[in-house]
Design an enzyme around this catalytic site. Structure first.
Site, short mmCIF file in Angstrom:
data_model
loop_
_atom_site.label_atom_id
_atom_site.label_comp_id
_atom_site.label_asym_id
_atom_site.label_seq_id
_atom_site.Cartn_x
_atom_site.Cartn_y
_atom_site.Cartn_z
N ARG A 56 -13.94 8.08 -25.24
CA ARG A 56 -13.90 9.21 -24.29
C ARG A 56 -15.30 9.77 -24.18
O ARG A 56 -15.93 10.08 -25.19
CB ARG A 56 -12.95 10.32 -24.74
CG ARG A 56 -13.20 11.63 -23.99
CD ARG A 56 -12.20 12.71 -24.26
NE ARG A 56 -10.93 12.39 -23.64
CZ ARG A 56 -9.97 13.30 -23.41
NH1 ARG A 56 -10.15 14.56 -23.74
NH2 ARG A 56 -8.84 12.95 -22.86
N GLN A 88 -3.94 8.32 -18.88
CA GLN A 88 -3.16 9.44 -18.33
C GLN A 88 -2.25 8.95 -17.19
O GLN A 88 -1.12 9.41 -17.03
CB GLN A 88 -4.12 10.52 -17.82
CG GLN A 88 -3.45 11.72 -17.20
CD GLN A 88 -2.81 12.65 -18.22
OE1 GLN A 88 -3.43 13.02 -19.19
NE2 GLN A 88 -1.57 13.05 -17.97
N ASP A 136 -5.00 19.96 -11.79
CA ASP A 136 -5.83 19.81 -13.00
C ASP A 136 -6.77 21.02 -13.03
O ASP A 136 -6.87 21.75 -12.03
CB ASP A 136 -6.62 18.49 -12.87
CG ASP A 136 -7.57 18.21 -14.02
OD1 ASP A 136 -7.40 18.80 -15.11
OD2 ASP A 136 -8.50 17.39 -13.83
N ARG A 161 2.15 10.46 -23.05
CA ARG A 161 0.80 9.94 -23.36
C ARG A 161 0.87 9.01 -24.58
O ARG A 161 0.24 7.96 -24.61
CB ARG A 161 -0.18 11.09 -23.67
CG ARG A 161 -0.47 12.06 -22.54
CD ARG A 161 -1.13 11.41 -21.36
NE ARG A 161 -2.29 10.61 -21.73
CZ ARG A 161 -3.49 11.09 -22.11
NH1 ARG A 161 -3.72 12.38 -22.11
NH2 ARG A 161 -4.48 10.28 -22.44
N CYS A 215 -2.17 17.18 -16.11
CA CYS A 215 -2.58 16.38 -17.27
C CYS A 215 -2.74 17.24 -18.52
O CYS A 215 -2.63 16.74 -19.64
CB CYS A 215 -3.86 15.63 -16.96
SG CYS A 215 -5.19 16.67 -16.36
N HIS A 235 -9.36 8.28 -15.69
CA HIS A 235 -8.55 8.61 -16.87
C HIS A 235 -7.30 7.72 -16.84
O HIS A 235 -6.19 8.19 -16.60
CB HIS A 235 -8.18 10.10 -16.80
CG HIS A 235 -7.69 10.67 -18.09
ND1 HIS A 235 -7.66 9.95 -19.28
CD2 HIS A 235 -7.19 11.90 -18.39
CE1 HIS A 235 -7.18 10.73 -20.24
NE2 HIS A 235 -6.89 11.91 -19.74
N1 NVA Z 1 -10.53 16.72 -15.29
C1 NVA Z 1 -10.30 17.10 -16.66
C2 NVA Z 1 -9.20 16.28 -17.25
C3 NVA Z 1 -8.83 16.66 -18.67
C4 NVA Z 1 -7.74 15.80 -19.23
C5 NVA Z 1 -11.59 16.93 -17.45
O1 NVA Z 1 -12.27 15.92 -17.27
O2 NVA Z 1 -11.92 17.84 -18.22
N1 CP Z 2 -4.70 15.16 -20.73
C1 CP Z 2 -5.61 14.93 -21.67
O1 CP Z 2 -6.38 13.95 -21.65
O2 CP Z 2 -5.62 15.85 -22.67
P1 CP Z 2 -6.70 15.98 -23.85
O3 CP Z 2 -8.00 16.36 -23.21
O4 CP Z 2 -6.15 17.02 -24.76
O5 CP Z 2 -6.82 14.62 -24.52
#
Ligand code: NVA
Ligand code: CP
Length: 333
Positions: A106, A136, A229, A315, A270, A133
């Site tokens: 990540r 997800q 989101d 998830r 998400c 992602h």
């Molecule tokens: N768009 C958000 C998704 C988090 C799961 C981010 O990248 O922070």
């Molecule tokens: N939805 C998601 O990716 O959550 P986290 O950022 O908690 O992993």
């Protein structure tokens, strides 16, 4: 279906049949977990989890999935390793590839996870980049399929910043699996044209459609799934909050939006979500801009139509399916 040795970087790389196979596999693994049936087929194997951004769901899902499968995990936290600062991605990939059967990443640009995959020699799984992602998406599609009993022909509306990981990925998966995708937001936040064109190709094959609209009422009319989101994603600078709040407030998911979609519609997110002021950032933005919530009202978030916690649970089951499929699914599943 054999996905052994494959990376999981974006669903652009997966056919509709392969995505459906992963959903079916997740469903089987979920049933085993619910039945309390052990499925620790990968005893003696290990995976590495690299997190250059923070996480609750993705990290916990990888850890629980790996432990259920009998595997060991190593968590490398943001700042807790040499990655990027003292050691290149290529060298890191070569080192971890010697010790682990798979690597989750990540972080920031998609090119980083691609570089990791190029040199690792073991499957690499994208646990979120700025652009995509994909894990997800499997959870979202499984949740929708469990609820409606099908995917094809459903209308999914994404409200908010549709240029980022969630908007991009939802457009890809909907186009591949035959859902009608609507990005309902201000023009500035529409997904980029090249990706839209690519998804239009997928949509032609699956029977899906792609619509970009600034009209919140027309966009959400008769939708099956309303999705949003956070308005500011991880890694973005603090100064964008003010303009995001101004520009995206017309696309907040409210009771009016859900009523416009209709009774049968579900709400997905998400997570994490700013639906109240019970977070540090939520409270700060509440104080600064006089808000009670941001991308979704508390009322919608807590309503019967909201399936966000089913989605969060999925998830884990879907990430487990990705691990199993790419490491080679044992015959007994
Ligand atoms: N768009 C958000 C998704 C988090 C799961 C981010 O990248 O922070
Ligand atoms: N939805 C998601 O990716 O959550 P986290 O950022 O908690 O992993």
């Amino acid at each position: 279906m054999d996905l052994k040795g494959r990376n999981f970087l974006t669903l652009k790389d997966y056919s509709p049949e392969e995505i459906t196979y992963l959903l079916d596999l997740a469903e089987k693994l979920k049933a085993k977990k619910k039945a309390g049936e052990l499925h620790d087929y990968y005893r003696g194997k290990n995976i590495a989890l690299i997190f250059e951004k923070t996480s609750t769901r993705t990290r916990c899902s990888f850890e629980v999935a790996a432990h259920d499968l009998g595997m060991g995990t190593t968590y490398l936290d943001p700042g807790g390793s040499q990655i990027g600062k003292k050691e290149s991605i290529a060298d890191t990939a070569k080192v971890l590839g010697r010790m682990y059967e798979g690597i989750e990443y990540r972080g920031f640009g998609q090119e980083i996870v691609e570089e990791l995959a190029k040199y690792a020699g073991v499957p690499v799984w994208n646990g979120l980049t700025n652009e995509y992602h994909p894990t997800q998406m499997l959870a979202d599609m499984l949740t929708i399929r469990e609820h409606f009993g099908k995917l094809k022909g459903l209308k999914l509306v994404y409200m908010g910043d549709a240029r980022y990981n969630m908007g991009n990925s939802l457009m890809v998966v909907c186009a591949k699996l035959g859902l009608d995708f609507v990005a309902c937001t201000s023009k500035k936040y529409f997904p980029n044209e090249a990706l839209v064109a690519q998804c239009q190709e997928y949509a032609r094959a699956s029977g899906a459609s792609i619509t970009l609209t600034e009209d919140a009422m027309a966009g959400t009319k008769d939708a099956d799934v309303i999705y949003t989101d956070v308005w500011v994603s991880m890694g973005e600078p603090d100064y964008v909050w003010e303009e995001r709040i101004r520009e995206l407030t017309p696309y907040k998911v409210t009771r009016q939006i859900m009523e416009n979609a209709g009774e049968k519609a579900i709400f997905l997110h998400c997570l994490p979500s700013f639906h109240d002021l019970h977070t540090k950032i939520g409270k700060e933005m509440g104080d600064r801009f006089g808000l009670k919530d941001m991308e979704v009202t508390d009322e919608v978030f807590l309503s019967e139509q909201s399936k966000v916690f089913d989605e969060a649970e999925n998830r884990m089951h879907t990430i487990k399916a990705v691990i199993v499929a790419t490491l080679g699914a044992p015959a007994q599943i």
